[in-house]
Enzyme design. Structure first.
Site, PDB file in Angstrom:
ATOM      1  N   SER A 121       4.593 -20.267 -57.598  1.00 50.02           N
ATOM      2  CA  SER A 121       5.620 -21.587 -58.141  1.00 50.02           C
ATOM      3  C   SER A 121       7.218 -21.496 -57.924  1.00 50.02           C
ATOM      4  O   SER A 121       7.737 -22.217 -58.223  1.00 50.02           O
ATOM      5  CB  SER A 121       4.994 -22.010 -59.480  1.00 50.02           C
ATOM      6  OG  SER A 121       5.578 -21.277 -60.293  1.00 50.02           O
ATOM      7  N   LYS A 149       6.035 -26.352 -68.973  1.00 52.91           N
ATOM      8  CA  LYS A 149       7.212 -26.051 -68.328  1.00 52.91           C
ATOM      9  C   LYS A 149       8.130 -27.066 -68.710  1.00 52.91           C
ATOM     10  O   LYS A 149       9.311 -26.645 -68.794  1.00 52.91           O
ATOM     11  CB  LYS A 149       6.903 -26.196 -66.639  1.00 52.91           C
ATOM     12  CG  LYS A 149       6.244 -24.895 -66.147  1.00 52.91           C
ATOM     13  CD  LYS A 149       6.087 -25.105 -64.818  1.00 52.91           C
ATOM     14  CE  LYS A 149       5.363 -23.425 -64.182  1.00 52.91           C
ATOM     15  NZ  LYS A 149       5.084 -23.616 -62.943  1.00 52.91           N
TER      16      LYS A 149
END
Ligand SMILES: Nc1ncnc2c1ncn2[C@@H]1O[C@H](COP(=O)(O)OP(=O)(O)OP(=O)(O)O)[C@@H](O)[C@H]1O
Length: 961
Positions: A860, A903
């Site tokens: 990611s 996140k």
């Protein structure tokens, strides 16, 4: 005495019974006799080692003459007395080795003669009417330890000794022994007088020349000799009191001894003592009467000590045995009495009765196959011996079987409104989680049962997974049981041990049912993602059997050995990382993710839940403390930034503990200084006005010196504007006596927070205010929740064709590959944008991901790495307060990532304003609570060029949303 035996000529010397020939009136003997309480009539010394015969000092007649004469008189009825050689005439004798002890004059001893030649010679000499031999003690082998008892093997070797060898091994001083009788190889010897070997005459059988020894002359009236002998007698008397063994020896001796002379007393003492052979030999060799008496005295004294020890040992053992016996007898009597009175049946009946009593109320609901097993086991118990191990196994088994809640269920409550109230009461926020739980309850209400589903609560530590589980149990009105399977490697923990093992136990689930007492509890299986790898069996498979609704209706525990229905049990599991749960298990679960809390949520949790419970736990009243919002915010932002609230809870507990100490100290000081104020006051006077009045009274009442001792912290609090004094009025007796107590209100503000929790320990994740060229903020997901991380790239050196990328920061394989992809993508984009820029082709670059000690992996960070490389290549920093996440492909496509909520929360914590997510994650983001999304500028992209524009070009970025 020999004289008397000889003269009477009618007594036969018998190896076992010797009759007294003379009742001596010696004072010494009388002493011993009276102590022994003996009578010669019952003197039987059969089988004893020591026997007494007569011996002479040289003037005695020959005893064998008497024996022979007696025998002859019996057979021939004749009284002719032949002249036989006297003992002192025997100057050459057969040498008879004695292995264990020397033979003392006056005693007799059975010896076994294994040497056939010697035995024949003895026999012959007896027949030749010369029945004497010399008995000499054998010396130990030079290296042998005299204290060690010789084994039969050693005895055998001794019997093999012959001739010179035997001669050398014999002690010089021995005893002239009369051969009293011979039975097989057993020869009975009677000791007469001391001999000394002078020379060997013949070897086989060993014959030696001997001198007859005489005691040295001594003065009978010598006081020292007298005193020594009296001491010997008195010691003997003491020993006689305790030792029955000695009593027998004395009995025998006194029956056969004439005058008790000093030398004979010495021999007697030594002979009957338990001294070792060398000590006895020493006494035998001693011709000085006084010295001999002294040696004997030592031996009998030692004997007395031994007999004392013997007595105490005997006493201790006797006491122990009699105590135990008494207790046993009393117990038995007690049992018998109780039984007679009908108070108690015997153990087995009582046990069976107890088990039957337990199972009887459940009989209706209990499954028939269980009832059958219980009845069988009860019947078996009756047949077993109560002390057998089988009995205790059966008893324990029945104990478990009858204690389980067969058919017992708590009434399930499917009231959704009530459930909502309970969940809100226990937890702040978690709306989506609560919604999922309410849905689950609603389905249960429509179906009439809530089984068939396994809920798995996943999320970082301290987000309330365990406590939510407890709330669900409360909402559903089910009993709650929690067990952790973290690190569990033994299948027996889940499925139990077989009953054949010692200390066998059922598995956790059966223990749970017994514990909660209902068959439909809520079982929380904690840390299912940390299940250990089994060494004997696979715990995951065992859990599968337990959890699977298809299988658990017939769950078989190894210990119980009967199937139990677990289909009504509601299982809730918790995990930090869902990916770590074994797939077959995960497949059957309904995962409910709890991502973590943002600051705002933490404020509410701290204020409405944690503070309240902690305050109560510390015994502090709400009015005694005030923690300001600013303090809480500082606590959350600077001390407890992680996703969960466990650390926050710990800090709040720390603050409250400190407050409690302050209050107690303060209270003690006030108690010590306060004067009771007697005043009649109406209770309604105790209003706000009274607060001020009494406060001034109190200040007067405090000793200024004592007041100065108060701690700095209290001063601080008192001097603050918000410090207040509250009063407590108390009525006592007829008068209204008002005791004024001040309760300081402790204020915890941002300014004094460090006094309570110390300096902030948390270093901000944000290390750059404005990221420099080559540095970009990324977003990561960990088991602890989300976090921000930086990707840093720098230029190392330049050179034609030197374009390489060096990676550091504990990157995993996937992340390393991502970096290579990012390098290629960045190179291509730069080529398109600035075709003449040879930066990537000619530059050696270094890419690092800080927090070098933390291992990192995953794809990611691809988009972040690409941006970082381009930023360096173009020497242009990225937009301020920007964070991004997304996997990048070689063609520049942006693929979705996981952990959007975590996140986002992490980005907010680091004060990020703009976030870039992959387009495919838009749905995840839209599902987030409005307060999480609030104030964030979020962009969703599916191609890297969109990120490029957002990061480096403000104008274009406005269009991508
Ligand atoms: N939303 C919330 N509202 C009120 N209290 C909460 C909330 N979330 C967590 N807590 C409190 O935080 C504490 C820690 O929660 P809990 O032990 O359930 O965490 P957990 O997620 O099970 O952690 P772990 O994974 O380490 O087992 C508990 O005292 C719980 O009451």
């Amino acid at each position: 005495m020999l004289k008397l035996i000889a003269s009477s000529r009618i007594h036969r010397v018998h190896p076992t019974v010797l009759r007294p020939a003379h009742h001596s009136a010696s004072p010494l003997l009388r002493v011993l006799s009276s102590l022994g309480g003996l009578s010669w009539r019952n003197a039987n010394v059969g089988g004893r080692y020591f026997f007494c015969s007569d011996s002479s000092d040289g003037s005695d007649h020959v005893v064998d003459a008497g024996v022979q004469a007696a025998e002859e008189s019996e057979s021939k009825a004749s009284a002719i007395v032949p002249t036989y050689p006297r003992p002192e005439d025997y100057l050459t004798v057969l040498a008879l080795p004695l292995i264990h002890r020397p033979l003392f004059p006056g005693f007799y001893m059975p010896v076994f003669v294994k040497d056939p030649k010697l035995l024949a010679a003895l026999q012959e000499s007896r027949e030749r009417q010369a029945p004497y031999a010399g008995a000499f003690l054998l010396k130990d082998e030079p290296e042998a330890d005299p204290s060690v008892v010789s084994s039969s093997d050693a005895d055998k070797n001794v019997y093999d000794l012959k001739g010179k060898e035997l001669f050398n091994r014999l002690h010089e001083v021995g005893t002239l022994a009369q051969i009293s009788s011979i039975h097989g190889d057993q020869v009975i010897l009677i000791g007469h007088r001391r001999l000394r070997i002078t020379e060997m005459v013949s070897e086989d059988p060993l014959t030696v020349k001997v001198d007859h020894l005489k005691d040295k002359t001594y003065n009978k009236d010598d006081d020292i000799i007298k005193a020594t002998s009296f001491e010997v007698i008195s010691t003997l008397r003491d020993v006689l009191k305790t030792s029955s063994l000695w009593r027998d020896h004395v009995q025998t001796y006194t029956k056969h001894i004439g005058d008790f002379t000093y030398p004979r007393l010495a021999d007697f003492g030594a002979a009957i003592s338990g001294a070792n052979k060398l000590q006895c030999q020493q006494v035998l060799e001693e011709l000085d009467v006084y010295k001999r008496l002294k040696l004997t005295l030592e031996l009998v004294k030692k004997e007395m000590e031994i007999s004392k020890i013997q007595e105490s040992i005997a006493k201790a053992i006797e006491e122990k045995i009699s105590g135990e016996q008494r207790r046993y007898l009393l117990n038995e009597q007690l049992k018998a009495i109780k039984k007679e009175l009908g108070l108690e049946t015997d153990d087995k009946t009582a046990l069976t009765g107890k088990f039957r009593e337990r199972i009887e109320p459940k009989r209706e609901k209990c499954p028939p196959h269980i009832l059958q097993v219980i009845d069988e086991e009860l019947a078996k118990l009756q047949l077993l011996e109560a002390s057998s191990s089988e009995f205790s196994v059966t008893r324990n088994y029945l104990d478990w079987l009858t204690a389980l809640p067969w058919g017992e269920y708590s009434d399930e409550n499917f009231d959704v409104t009530r459930a909502q109230k309970i969940l809100d009461e226990d937890h702040y926020g978690l709306t989506d989680v609560k919604e999922r739980i309410l849905e689950f309850i609603a389905v249960g209400k429509l179906r009439g049962t809530s089984q068939g589903k396994i809920i798995c609560l996943s999320g970082p530590p301290g987000v309330g997974k365990t406590s939510i589980g407890r709330s669900i149990a409360r909402a559903l009105n089910r009993k709650f049981f929690r067990f952790s399977v973290g690190g569990l490697a033994d299948v027996a923990e889940i499925k139990g041990h077989r009953r054949t093992y010692i200390g066998a136990m059922p598995g956790k689930i059966v223990q749970c049912l017994k514990n909660v007492g209902t068959s439909n509890p809520l079982v929380l299986i904690d840390e299912i993602d940390k299940l250990g790898r089994g060494h004997a069996g696979d715990p995951a498979s065992a859990l599968l059997e337990l959890l699977d609704p298809e299988q658990n209706a017939n769950f078989l525990d190894h210990y119980l050995d009967v199937t139990i229905d677990l289909s009504k049990v509601l299982f809730v599991c918790t995990a930090n990382v869902v990916e770590m749960i074994p797939n077959p298990l995960l497949d059957r679960m309904e995962v409910v993710a709890i991502a973590g809390y943002i600051t705002d949520e933490k404020m509410h949790i701290a204020r409405d839940y944690l503070e309240k419970t902690t305050r109560e736990a510390c015994g502090i009243k709400p009015e005694q403390v005030e923690v300001t919002d600013a303090a809480l915010l500082a606590l959350i932002e600077n001390y407890c930034r992680e996703s969960g609230v466990r650390n926050l809870q710990k800090h709040i507990e720390k603050i409250y503990r400190k407050i409690a100490l302050q209050l107690v100290r303060q209270g003690e000081m006030i108690d010590a200084t306060m004067l009771p104020i007697k005043d009649k006051v109406d209770s309604d006077e105790l209003g706000q006005n009274a607060v001020q009045n009494k406060n001034s009274e109190l200040v007067e009442g405090i000793d200024p010196e004592k007041e100065s001792e108060t701690s700095d912290e209290i001063h601080k609090v008192q001097s603050s504007d918000q410090s207040q004094c509250l009063e407590v009025a108390k009525e006592s007796g007829g008068d209204k006596e008002i005791e004024t107590k001040t309760i300081e209100q402790v204020l915890v503000d941002e300014s004094n927070l460090t006094d309570f929790v110390g300096k902030p320990v948390f270093h901000a994740e944000r290390i750059y205010d404005q990221t420099p060229v080559g540095v970009v903020m990324g977003l990561a997901w960990t088991a602890m929740g989300g976090s921000t991380l930086y990707i840093e790239t720098t230029f190392v050196e330049e050179g034609e064709g030197k374009g390489t990328l060096h990676l550091t920061g504990q990157l995993g394989d996937v992340m390393k590959e991502s970096a290579q992809i990012a390098h290629t993508v960045a190179r291509r984009i730069l080529l398109e944008r600035e075709p003449e820029n040879p930066f990537f082709a000619n530059s050696k670059l270094h890419l690092h991901v800080p927090a070098g000690a933390t291992p990192k992996d995953g794809p990611s960070a691809g988009s972040t790495m690409t941006t970082s490389l381009l930023s360096l290549a173009m020497k242009k920093p990225v937009k301020k307060d920007l964070a991004m996440t997304g996997e990048v492909t070689l063609t520049g496509k942006i693929l979705p990532i996981g952990g959007v909520k975590e996140k986002t929360i992490a980005a907010r914590r680091s004060e990020v304003k703009t976030i870039i997510f992959p387009s495919a994650n838009r749905r995840d983001f839209d599902e987030l609570a409005p307060n999480v999304k609030e104030g964030l500028d979020v962009h969703f992209v599916d191609d890297y060029m969109q990120i490029f524009n957002l990061a480096f070009d403000d104008e274009q970025s406005q269009n991508i949303k």
